[in-house]
Design an enzyme around this catalytic site. Sequence first.
Site, PDB file in Angstrom:
ATOM      1  N   GLU A 274       0.926  -1.410   0.060  1.00 33.34           N
ATOM      2  CA  GLU A 274       0.067  -0.116   0.006  1.00 33.34           C
ATOM      3  C   GLU A 274       0.766   1.337  -0.217  1.00 33.34           C
ATOM      4  OE1 GLU A 274      -3.844  -1.853   2.464  1.00 33.34           O
ATOM      5  OE2 GLU A 274      -2.468  -0.525   3.410  1.00 33.34           O
ATOM      6  N   GLU A 353      28.187 -17.620   0.318  1.00 28.85           N
ATOM      7  CA  GLU A 353      29.252 -18.338   1.332  1.00 28.85           C
ATOM      8  C   GLU A 353      29.023 -19.686   1.686  1.00 28.85           C
ATOM      9  OE1 GLU A 353      29.966 -14.243   4.148  1.00 28.85           O
ATOM     10  OE2 GLU A 353      28.122 -15.312   4.470  1.00 28.85           O
TER      11      GLU A 353
END
Lengths: 596, 596
Positions: A274, A353
């Site tokens: 919104e 990673e």
Amino acid sequence: MRLPFVTIIALSFCAQALLASGLWPIPRNLEAGNQLLKLSPAFSIQLHIPSAIEQPQDLLDAISRTRTRLQNDKLGRLTPGRGEEDREALVAAPSLLRLTLGIKGDGPLSSIASESVKDIANRDEKYSLVVPADGSSATITASSSLGLLRGLTTFEQLWYWVPSSPSDGSDVEQDGIIYAHQAPVAVKDDAPAFPYRGFMLDTSRNFFSTKDIKRTLDAMSMSKLNVFHWHVVDSQSFPLEIPGFLELARKGAYSSQDIYTTADVQDIVKYAAERGIDVLMEIDTPGHTAIIAKAYPEHIACPNASPWNQYAHEPPAGQLRLASPATIDFTVSLLSSIAKILPSTMFGTGGDEINVNCYDKDEQTQEDLKKSGKTLEQALDTFTRRTHGALRGFGKKAVVWQEMALDHQVTLANDTIVTVWQSSADTSSVVKKGFRVVHAPSNYFYLDCGGGEWIGNMAGTNSWCDPYKSWQKAYTFDPFAGLSASHAPLVLGGQQLLWAEQASPENLDPIVWPRAAVSAEIFWTGPRLPNGDFRNVNEALSRLHDLRFRMVQRGVRAIPLQPLWCALRPGQCDSGGLPSMIANLGVRRLLKRVRK
Amino acid sequence: MRLPFVTIIALSFCAQALLASGLWPIPRNLEAGNQLLKLSPAFSIQLHIPSAIEQPQDLLDAISRTRTRLQNDKLGRLTPGRGEEDREALVAAPSLLRLTLGIKGDGPLSSIASESVKDIANRDEKYSLVVPADGSSATITASSSLGLLRGLTTFEQLWYWVPSSPSDGSDVEQDGIIYAHQAPVAVKDDAPAFPYRGFMLDTSRNFFSTKDIKRTLDAMSMSKLNVFHWHVVDSQSFPLEIPGFLELARKGAYSSQDIYTTADVQDIVKYAAERGIDVLMEIDTPGHTAIIAKAYPEHIACPNASPWNQYAHEPPAGQLRLASPATIDFTVSLLSSIAKILPSTMFGTGGDEINVNCYDKDEQTQEDLKKSGKTLEQALDTFTRRTHGALRGFGKKAVVWQEMALDHQVTLANDTIVTVWQSSADTSSVVKKGFRVVHAPSNYFYLDCGGGEWIGNMAGTNSWCDPYKSWQKAYTFDPFAGLSASHAPLVLGGQQLLWAEQASPENLDPIVWPRAAVSAEIFWTGPRLPNGDFRNVNEALSRLHDLRFRMVQRGVRAIPLQPLWCALRPGQCDSGGLPSMIANLGVRRLLKRVRK
């Protein structure tokens, strides 16, 4: 006759202010005057659309918020008099009675929320704004409700407040006068230079409440940021309730209070949409998943392995058993379960990673690899195809960290979005592979850098990505640095990021704001100011002050960038006059040397 | 049989916790057990003093605050279970019904407030505390009300909270159980290693409300800090109402709201003193006084001179006309007017960063010097003798910045206190001149370092005192480094400092806490832990976590030092196992390199 220096400074301030005003990000086309214009106590905002077209409720709500903010902001101008100097002239100034919102075209009007979650390439944020100086109606026009929202946001930044005094006459029933000082204003076809303008929050290392996130979304919306990259879970905690996988949060959240329920997620997604913000949720895989072992130990390799340094980039160690068919099924099911309740066309699957040693030492992974005859990279490829394929089934494109494109032998769909984090220098390698990129480089945009090391046993060590990424440093980021012109269209935009190892609700606002608004301007405004000059920190400072003070008025605990004395006197705290070489050494340090 | 690694970590955690507990600063003598002890719902604190002796109201108030905090802190233990693991054993644990406060001697008992503002050499903060494990009365004994306050503060840090469950039986009418887990506790003759343990706040660059200052004083008191060095005014704003000089604040404060009235000052001084804190107010002279020109232009040389860099260390330029007899009279009168309403035996007169060029270019100063036949240094000497002499008349010793002792030819009284700020390496020069020192070195204790440069026009430059002074860096400070044994008695203590160019109420707590508690322990506990080991960051981390979480429970927005996962598992986020050389490079950066 020579003018005294005070006058010269005052003149140069005026020249700056005429361009600048309090707009952030500054519109790409802007003409502004220097006339005063009051907001009438009877001011109203009207949505002018054909009666046959339904008025989206969230647009009406946005209009209502703007009206409330105009009344409540009560921001004094950033001048030594805080607007007192305008009082006399305000008596005779015209009053603005009406702002009219108009829509181009006569088709149905979608809600802001539905426009905000469209595919990033198809969002229409364009608007025009005209505020005449004579008090006749102001207008915002756009071809989408999302564009109207952006126009309202710009409009809100035009207004200041000065308290009433008995001599104010007709306005004395109000506690102050709301006014603009740069009428007339004309913004023509303002639209973002880049479609992706984000902010990333990690809610796993430390938890943030729904209230904290909503306040963050409010602040994002103030500078027209449009993607909330929600790094919701990680190895340290699993604060997300996922239908069908409730044990993950029950066992992996820091406490029963520190959980985003499905209702919370839907509330946050709706609240964001919104306000023009798409929620890009990320479930990082296969690394950064140690906490899953609490509920599903069978799917995690090297859980809590010690010393953690050999098995993970951060404690605790633990990664999804990417070579296990059961774990792939589990992951696909997990991602699907949350992805299908999210409206965004993007979903983050991580991929950063990955620790090879963890898998090398995991017996089951080694057996799984042997059984399938695959290398670890081949298994990762299978894992990635399966998870990305499942997301595609829900209409979602995968967003991955750079390692997936650069360090691994996995097949990624062409529409995969790659987030560059290790260094801005890595972007060119990613675009050369044809992928679209989001800039999130640690050397410019990591908000957590410079706060000291948090790993224990390391007395006096700095943070791994020292130094602090000041707003000025971030502001100098060039989205096209090192890229050929043909690759430029692959740059979707960028975002600043808060990894939360040393962040919590206590310091969320001060770490993030106003710094995270810097990328909002880089990626909305593009390289040039509306007057044709290149964007630069010297011009930006006073506008960023303005945004910061407006944030504080709205309850966001944004930090001051300078002493208030300087914030009220643009240019007077500049290092101008010193050769830049000297400036670069740090003024005070040098003066100290010179003095001795 | 080899124990699995999880067990080993658990054992080492227990060993750590037995020493550590949640005490900060850790008492110099401490014996603690590992038994559970509940706080009885009927728990009371009783002040046992002969009936002939009047009970100081502020001591009764302190007792009342302790009682309230024991109820309200509701701090879960920093363990993975947050105390749930204690619940079963708590059913059978003894309950503490009473804490008795006793005073040695039978003379009159002074208030905490009057003890707190005594000359720094004569404050008696010593106390002993015994909390038996069997539920028999706990006791705090001291020979001053200030000592009793310190004992109450230690007592408060022993207690944790776990919410009730239906199975808790008799305690179910409460919402939780308050308990200690390290009974019995014996603290014998705990007293500070150094008499001066401060914190400095600059309220001029940006303003802080009385409410912000009181919250800061509350947090200071939690770690037994005892001097609030209030750098109240500076060149940017003059937020202090001084009797007889009302125009200074009227014209020099940022706004009419941003003023400490005389009543505010007295309120703050009283609030501080009741919490064991002496307010050392500083009116920095003759530099850092530009703002005085707004009300008294005749007393300021080079007001707003441009470029400021040539006339001052920070904008705006402007210094008291130290060679003018009228300005000396003005300054003496100004300092006297505020000093005489303050109870402290210390008063700060500044003396830092005097800019010679400002005086060289000031016509009136040059005339004044010519008239008197003095050099600038001789004029500064006169200025200093007069202002310090006036303060002495009110029973106050001057506190000055290091330049007054090291860089100028002024005669300072032997009892002048010198604050070393430029570098810790400068301390030895100061003590060699025979002055007492307060450690406030920018290279360890400046809390504002590492936040980027705030001077305009300096894109991407770091703060002048980069990097960020992490808690670990500060904690390694050695008060006697580079000093001969004969000079050691000249070290009064030290303080961390917040210069507020980039600080405001929005980030006050996160910048200051828990970091400013580091010097509280350095200067209370001294170099060794109660078990004889040297203080070290590895041992300190879990206790500092504890203090931070307790601060948050009390409304102080202190930052997290690690992910909560680590805070709940001492040692498990250490870099242990890596050679220290590697650790110093930053674990993650290195792992990234190794991985490739």
